[in-house]
Design a protein around this motif. Sequence first.
Motif, PDB file in Angstrom:
ATOM      1  N   ALA A  81       0.873  -1.169   0.000  1.00 34.58           N
ATOM      2  CA  ALA A  81       0.000   0.000   0.000  1.00 34.58           C
ATOM      3  C   ALA A  81       0.912   1.221   0.000  1.00 34.58           C
ATOM      4  N   LEU A  82       0.444   2.293  -0.602  1.00 31.74           N
ATOM      5  CA  LEU A  82       1.261   3.496  -0.727  1.00 31.74           C
ATOM      6  C   LEU A  82       0.488   4.722  -0.243  1.00 31.74           C
ATOM      7  N   ALA A 140      -4.552  -4.016 -10.860  1.00 32.92           N
ATOM      8  CA  ALA A 140      -5.452  -2.873 -10.722  1.00 32.92           C
ATOM      9  C   ALA A 140      -4.925  -1.981  -9.609  1.00 32.92           C
ATOM     10  N   ALA A 141      -5.384  -0.729  -9.610  1.00 31.16           N
ATOM     11  CA  ALA A 141      -5.039   0.219  -8.543  1.00 31.16           C
ATOM     12  C   ALA A 141      -6.324   0.731  -7.903  1.00 31.16           C
ATOM     13  N   VAL A 142      -6.353   0.720  -6.590  1.00 28.38           N
ATOM     14  CA  VAL A 142      -7.459   1.286  -5.812  1.00 28.38           C
ATOM     15  C   VAL A 142      -6.907   2.516  -5.119  1.00 28.38           C
ATOM     16  N   ILE A 143      -7.516   3.673  -5.364  1.00 29.46           N
ATOM     17  CA  ILE A 143      -6.940   4.919  -4.858  1.00 29.46           C
ATOM     18  C   ILE A 143      -7.963   5.736  -4.083  1.00 29.46           C
ATOM     19  N   PHE A 144      -7.634   6.028  -2.822  1.00 26.35           N
ATOM     20  CA  PHE A 144      -8.406   6.950  -1.989  1.00 26.35           C
ATOM     21  C   PHE A 144      -7.904   8.359  -2.279  1.00 26.35           C
ATOM     22  N   ILE A 151      -3.613   2.781  -2.857  1.00 31.87           N
ATOM     23  CA  ILE A 151      -2.935   4.081  -2.754  1.00 31.87           C
ATOM     24  C   ILE A 151      -3.815   5.059  -1.999  1.00 31.87           C
ATOM     25  N   GLY A 152      -3.207   5.826  -1.123  1.00 32.83           N
ATOM     26  CA  GLY A 152      -3.840   7.002  -0.544  1.00 32.83           C
ATOM     27  C   GLY A 152      -3.171   8.227  -1.134  1.00 32.83           C
ATOM     28  N   SER A 153      -3.942   9.127  -1.742  1.00 34.08           N
ATOM     29  CA  SER A 153      -3.387  10.316  -2.396  1.00 34.08           C
ATOM     30  C   SER A 153      -3.844  11.567  -1.664  1.00 34.08           C
ATOM     31  N   GLY A 154      -2.887  12.309  -1.117  1.00 35.48           N
ATOM     32  CA  GLY A 154      -3.217  13.517  -0.362  1.00 35.48           C
ATOM     33  C   GLY A 154      -1.997  14.381  -0.146  1.00 35.48           C
ATOM     34  N   GLY A 155      -1.769  14.789   1.097  1.00 31.26           N
ATOM     35  CA  GLY A 155      -0.612  15.612   1.433  1.00 31.26           C
ATOM     36  C   GLY A 155      -0.511  15.763   2.935  1.00 31.26           C
ATOM     37  N   LEU A 156       0.637  15.443   3.512  1.00 29.05           N
ATOM     38  CA  LEU A 156       0.775  15.496   4.963  1.00 29.05           C
ATOM     39  C   LEU A 156       0.808  16.926   5.471  1.00 29.05           C
ATOM     40  N   VAL A 157       1.517  17.790   4.798  1.00 28.77           N
ATOM     41  CA  VAL A 157       1.493  19.227   5.122  1.00 28.77           C
ATOM     42  C   VAL A 157       0.801  19.925   3.973  1.00 28.77           C
ATOM     43  N   HIS A 158      -0.393  20.436   4.243  1.00 24.29           N
ATOM     44  CA  HIS A 158      -1.201  21.002   3.159  1.00 24.29           C
ATOM     45  C   HIS A 158      -1.938  22.230   3.688  1.00 24.29           C
ATOM     46  N   ASN A 159      -1.195  23.313   3.864  1.00 27.75           N
ATOM     47  CA  ASN A 159      -1.764  24.577   4.316  1.00 27.75           C
ATOM     48  C   ASN A 159      -1.486  25.628   3.244  1.00 27.75           C
ATOM     49  N   LEU A 160      -2.452  25.839   2.355  1.00 30.98           N
ATOM     50  CA  LEU A 160      -2.239  26.731   1.224  1.00 30.98           C
ATOM     51  C   LEU A 160      -2.072  28.189   1.654  1.00 30.98           C
ATOM     52  N   ARG A 161      -2.432  28.497   2.881  1.00 27.56           N
ATOM     53  CA  ARG A 161      -2.253  29.867   3.388  1.00 27.56           C
ATOM     54  C   ARG A 161      -0.843  30.128   3.888  1.00 27.56           C
ATOM     55  N   ARG A 162      -0.032  29.073   3.966  1.00 22.29           N
ATOM     56  CA  ARG A 162       1.336  29.222   4.458  1.00 22.29           C
ATOM     57  C   ARG A 162       2.383  28.941   3.389  1.00 22.29           C
ATOM     58  N   TYR A 189      -5.989   5.666   5.549  1.00 19.17           N
ATOM     59  CA  TYR A 189      -6.622   4.624   4.739  1.00 19.17           C
ATOM     60  C   TYR A 189      -5.564   3.672   4.163  1.00 19.17           C
ATOM     61  N   ALA A 190      -4.495   4.238   3.611  1.00 18.37           N
ATOM     62  CA  ALA A 190      -3.443   3.416   3.016  1.00 18.37           C
ATOM     63  C   ALA A 190      -2.722   2.587   4.069  1.00 18.37           C
ATOM     64  N   MET A 191      -2.436   3.203   5.196  1.00 16.38           N
ATOM     65  CA  MET A 191      -1.734   2.499   6.268  1.00 16.38           C
ATOM     66  C   MET A 191      -2.564   1.322   6.780  1.00 16.38           C
ATOM     67  N   GLY A 192      -3.871   1.534   6.921  1.00 22.02           N
ATOM     68  CA  GLY A 192      -4.737   0.464   7.399  1.00 22.02           C
ATOM     69  C   GLY A 192      -4.719  -0.747   6.495  1.00 22.02           C
ATOM     70  N   ALA A 193      -4.553  -0.513   5.196  1.00 27.00           N
ATOM     71  CA  ALA A 193      -4.528  -1.625   4.244  1.00 27.00           C
ATOM     72  C   ALA A 193      -3.322  -2.527   4.440  1.00 27.00           C
ATOM     73  N   ALA A 194      -2.332  -2.073   5.200  1.00 30.02           N
ATOM     74  CA  ALA A 194      -1.129  -2.872   5.468  1.00 30.02           C
ATOM     75  C   ALA A 194      -1.041  -3.276   6.930  1.00 30.02           C
ATOM     76  N   ASP A 195      -2.180  -3.312   7.608  1.00 29.62           N
ATOM     77  CA  ASP A 195      -2.175  -3.645   9.038  1.00 29.62           C
ATOM     78  C   ASP A 195      -1.577  -5.014   9.311  1.00 29.62           C
ATOM     79  N   SER A 196      -1.732  -5.949   8.389  1.00 32.94           N
ATOM     80  CA  SER A 196      -1.226  -7.302   8.613  1.00 32.94           C
ATOM     81  C   SER A 196       0.300  -7.374   8.591  1.00 32.94           C
ATOM     82  N   ASP A 197       0.944  -6.361   7.997  1.00 35.77           N
ATOM     83  CA  ASP A 197       2.408  -6.356   7.891  1.00 35.77           C
ATOM     84  C   ASP A 197       3.067  -5.376   8.850  1.00 35.77           C
ATOM     85  N   ARG A 198       2.464  -4.200   8.955  1.00 31.63           N
ATOM     86  CA  ARG A 198       2.963  -3.157   9.860  1.00 31.63           C
ATOM     87  C   ARG A 198       4.427  -2.819   9.628  1.00 31.63           C
TER      88      ARG A 198
END
Length: 265
Positions: free
Chosen positions: A5-6, A39-43, A160-171, A229-238
């Motif tokens: 998972a990514l 296939a790819a599953v993407i949040f 895949i989880g697609s987002g951004g860990l630091v995402h403050n467009l005002r900064r 979401y992505a991290m949870g998909a790898a709970d069995s491996d951690r």
Amino acid sequence: MVQPALFVAHGSPTLAIEENDYTKFLRRLGQEMLDRPRAAVIFSAHWESPVQLVSADDRHQTMHDYYGFPEEMYRIRYPAAGDPLLADEIISRFKAGNLPSRTVEGRGLDHGAWVVLRAMFPEGDIPVVELSVDAKRSPAEQYAIGKMLGELRSDNVLIIGSGGLVHNLRRIAGEGTDPAAWAVLFDDWIGEQLVSWNLRSLFEYDKKAPHAKEAVPTYATEHFAPLLYAMGAADSDRQAVKLFQDYQYGSLSLNCWMFGNRPDR
């Protein structure tokens, strides 16, 4: 074949037309570091819903869900195939977990999905199922939803989880600005929790992480959610491995984390 998972940051939409270290990395990730998924599953952070939604198109349209960008951004097409059978399987897994969910047809892929996928799989030949996120859920709930799909990885499905860990467009600052110290401190703290799989601290990142309110303001929690979401998909491996970390505009973080499988190439 077991896929990882990514978590992949999608940064600014202009990544679709840029050539930089991150876009080069994403190409290498898709072409050299990963075995070819079926296939790819993407949040995606750009599809929010209190009910879990799952795309079920045979062929996706390309959404240009942004404004004020160069004209060429609106001419890009990424007509990847969907996978309705996989979408149905995902719905079955959510029902088994008592999660309200339904399929959606005709929406298309938003830029949180296609910008990342186009960089990794430029031929558009990997079927895609896009999933919504619910930023109002707790981190523990988001993780649990991802966990419901973990077994798909053993069927050669890349999650895949697609987002951004630091995402403050005002900064954000000017292009080429050095990374802001507060953004780096937040990213590094999150990274420590990921490597040690410290769910207790991670689920309370908003209270425990340095500069959490700056990094993840209340109006942008949907960009942090895909990590869980992505991290949870790898709970069995951690297992968690940081593959890339950099910044656009001083504080918009470009992170890629691999969960479950360590890269061996």
